[in-house]
Design a protein around this motif. Sequence first.
Motif, PDB file in Angstrom:
ATOM      1  N   TYR A   5       0.840  -1.235   0.095  1.00 16.38           N
ATOM      2  CA  TYR A   5      -0.150   0.115  -0.065  1.00 16.38           C
ATOM      3  C   TYR A   5       0.760   1.278  -0.020  1.00 16.38           C
ATOM      4  O   TYR A   5       1.978   1.303   0.482  1.00 16.38           O
ATOM      5  CB  TYR A   5      -1.057   0.078   1.204  1.00 16.38           C
ATOM      6  CG  TYR A   5      -1.852  -1.149   1.195  1.00 16.38           C
ATOM      7  CD1 TYR A   5      -2.991  -0.964   0.530  1.00 16.38           C
ATOM      8  CD2 TYR A   5      -1.687  -2.279   2.062  1.00 16.38           C
ATOM      9  CE1 TYR A   5      -4.050  -2.343   0.366  1.00 16.38           C
ATOM     10  CE2 TYR A   5      -2.792  -3.322   1.973  1.00 16.38           C
ATOM     11  CZ  TYR A   5      -3.732  -3.289   1.160  1.00 16.38           C
ATOM     12  OH  TYR A   5      -4.449  -4.286   1.197  1.00 16.38           O
ATOM     13  N   SER A   6       0.546   2.269  -0.628  1.00 13.63           N
ATOM     14  CA  SER A   6       1.205   3.456  -0.704  1.00 13.63           C
ATOM     15  C   SER A   6       1.395   4.227   0.546  1.00 13.63           C
ATOM     16  O   SER A   6       0.262   4.091   1.348  1.00 13.63           O
ATOM     17  CB  SER A   6       0.601   4.436  -1.958  1.00 13.63           C
ATOM     18  OG  SER A   6      -0.536   5.019  -1.762  1.00 13.63           O
ATOM     19  N   LYS A   7       2.249   5.192   0.676  1.00  8.40           N
ATOM     20  CA  LYS A   7       2.387   6.028   1.906  1.00  8.40           C
ATOM     21  C   LYS A   7       1.392   6.858   1.868  1.00  8.40           C
ATOM     22  O   LYS A   7       0.531   7.074   2.797  1.00  8.40           O
ATOM     23  CB  LYS A   7       3.738   6.495   1.570  1.00  8.40           C
ATOM     24  CG  LYS A   7       3.899   7.800   2.947  1.00  8.40           C
ATOM     25  CD  LYS A   7       5.266   8.258   2.853  1.00  8.40           C
ATOM     26  CE  LYS A   7       5.319   8.997   4.133  1.00  8.40           C
ATOM     27  NZ  LYS A   7       6.930   9.689   4.104  1.00  8.40           N
ATOM     28  N   THR A   8       0.677   7.210   0.739  1.00  7.19           N
ATOM     29  CA  THR A   8      -0.253   8.483   0.690  1.00  7.19           C
ATOM     30  C   THR A   8      -1.677   7.655   0.885  1.00  7.19           C
ATOM     31  O   THR A   8      -2.284   8.154   1.807  1.00  7.19           O
ATOM     32  CB  THR A   8      -0.752   8.791  -0.880  1.00  7.19           C
ATOM     33  OG1 THR A   8       0.430   9.405  -1.262  1.00  7.19           O
ATOM     34  CG2 THR A   8      -1.828   9.608  -0.969  1.00  7.19           C
ATOM     35  N   TYR A  13      -5.729   6.972   5.364  1.00  5.75           N
ATOM     36  CA  TYR A  13      -6.581   5.824   6.139  1.00  5.75           C
ATOM     37  C   TYR A  13      -6.431   5.999   7.559  1.00  5.75           C
ATOM     38  O   TYR A  13      -7.004   5.984   8.698  1.00  5.75           O
ATOM     39  CB  TYR A  13      -6.004   4.334   5.871  1.00  5.75           C
ATOM     40  CG  TYR A  13      -6.949   3.789   4.925  1.00  5.75           C
ATOM     41  CD1 TYR A  13      -7.856   4.696   3.803  1.00  5.75           C
ATOM     42  CD2 TYR A  13      -7.182   2.372   4.342  1.00  5.75           C
ATOM     43  CE1 TYR A  13      -8.650   4.216   2.535  1.00  5.75           C
ATOM     44  CE2 TYR A  13      -7.780   1.992   3.380  1.00  5.75           C
ATOM     45  CZ  TYR A  13      -8.415   2.851   2.668  1.00  5.75           C
ATOM     46  OH  TYR A  13      -9.417   2.288   1.407  1.00  5.75           O
ATOM     47  N   ARG A  14      -5.086   6.451   7.878  1.00 11.14           N
ATOM     48  CA  ARG A  14      -4.530   6.541   9.453  1.00 11.14           C
ATOM     49  C   ARG A  14      -5.165   7.694  10.038  1.00 11.14           C
ATOM     50  O   ARG A  14      -5.885   7.714  10.891  1.00 11.14           O
ATOM     51  CB  ARG A  14      -3.159   6.635   9.469  1.00 11.14           C
ATOM     52  CG  ARG A  14      -2.789   6.929  11.008  1.00 11.14           C
ATOM     53  CD  ARG A  14      -1.079   7.320  11.129  1.00 11.14           C
ATOM     54  NE  ARG A  14      -0.356   6.320  10.200  1.00 11.14           N
ATOM     55  CZ  ARG A  14       0.377   6.199   9.152  1.00 11.14           C
ATOM     56  NH1 ARG A  14       0.245   7.773   8.501  1.00 11.14           N
ATOM     57  NH2 ARG A  14       0.795   5.506   8.572  1.00 11.14           N
ATOM     58  N   VAL A  91      -5.335  -2.491   6.096  1.00  4.29           N
ATOM     59  CA  VAL A  91      -4.455  -1.881   5.520  1.00  4.29           C
ATOM     60  C   VAL A  91      -3.220  -1.222   6.493  1.00  4.29           C
ATOM     61  O   VAL A  91      -2.203  -1.259   6.076  1.00  4.29           O
ATOM     62  CB  VAL A  91      -4.932  -0.854   4.709  1.00  4.29           C
ATOM     63  CG1 VAL A  91      -3.636   0.284   4.122  1.00  4.29           C
ATOM     64  CG2 VAL A  91      -5.993  -1.320   3.420  1.00  4.29           C
ATOM     65  N   LEU A  92      -3.514  -0.809   7.619  1.00  3.93           N
ATOM     66  CA  LEU A  92      -2.857  -0.198   8.756  1.00  3.93           C
ATOM     67  C   LEU A  92      -2.265  -1.146   9.399  1.00  3.93           C
ATOM     68  O   LEU A  92      -1.281  -0.828  10.008  1.00  3.93           O
ATOM     69  CB  LEU A  92      -3.533   0.760   9.300  1.00  3.93           C
ATOM     70  CG  LEU A  92      -4.121   1.748   8.493  1.00  3.93           C
ATOM     71  CD1 LEU A  92      -5.402   2.770   9.586  1.00  3.93           C
ATOM     72  CD2 LEU A  92      -3.251   2.959   8.112  1.00  3.93           C
ATOM     73  N   GLN A  93      -2.339  -2.243   9.385  1.00  7.15           N
ATOM     74  CA  GLN A  93      -2.061  -3.284  10.250  1.00  7.15           C
ATOM     75  C   GLN A  93      -2.392  -3.146  11.870  1.00  7.15           C
ATOM     76  O   GLN A  93      -1.201  -3.329  12.683  1.00  7.15           O
ATOM     77  CB  GLN A  93      -0.635  -3.631   9.926  1.00  7.15           C
ATOM     78  CG  GLN A  93      -0.379  -4.474   8.491  1.00  7.15           C
ATOM     79  CD  GLN A  93       0.918  -4.743   8.224  1.00  7.15           C
ATOM     80  OE1 GLN A  93       2.018  -4.340   8.866  1.00  7.15           O
ATOM     81  NE2 GLN A  93       1.217  -5.187   7.128  1.00  7.15           N
TER      82      GLN A  93
END
Length: 95
Positions: A5-8, A13-14, A91-93
């Motif tokens: 997943y991209s940093k963007t 999401y964060r 996605v963020l784990q």
Amino acid sequence: MTDGYSKTKTSYYRRLYVAFLIDSGTNTVQGLLDATEMPKRTLQDTLKALSDLDIVIESRGGTKSASYKVQSWGAIDKNWIENNLQHVKGVLQYP
């Protein structure tokens, strides 16, 4: 942090997840740190960056005992976050 997943995307999401947690009652620094297991500096940066998405939060109390409240979600549909919560956390784990 998150392979594939991209940093963007992870940054976006964060921010959504932190705003969702605040709106759901996990609204203190310690509560957010416990829920996300993210480093404190990352949380601080994320809280500051919410305004980039037009998410307005209000801080109440002092630095040590601050709590937060979402005043406005701007153009974000908070129901999307709730409906896709497991995907966002995956996605963020995050736990």
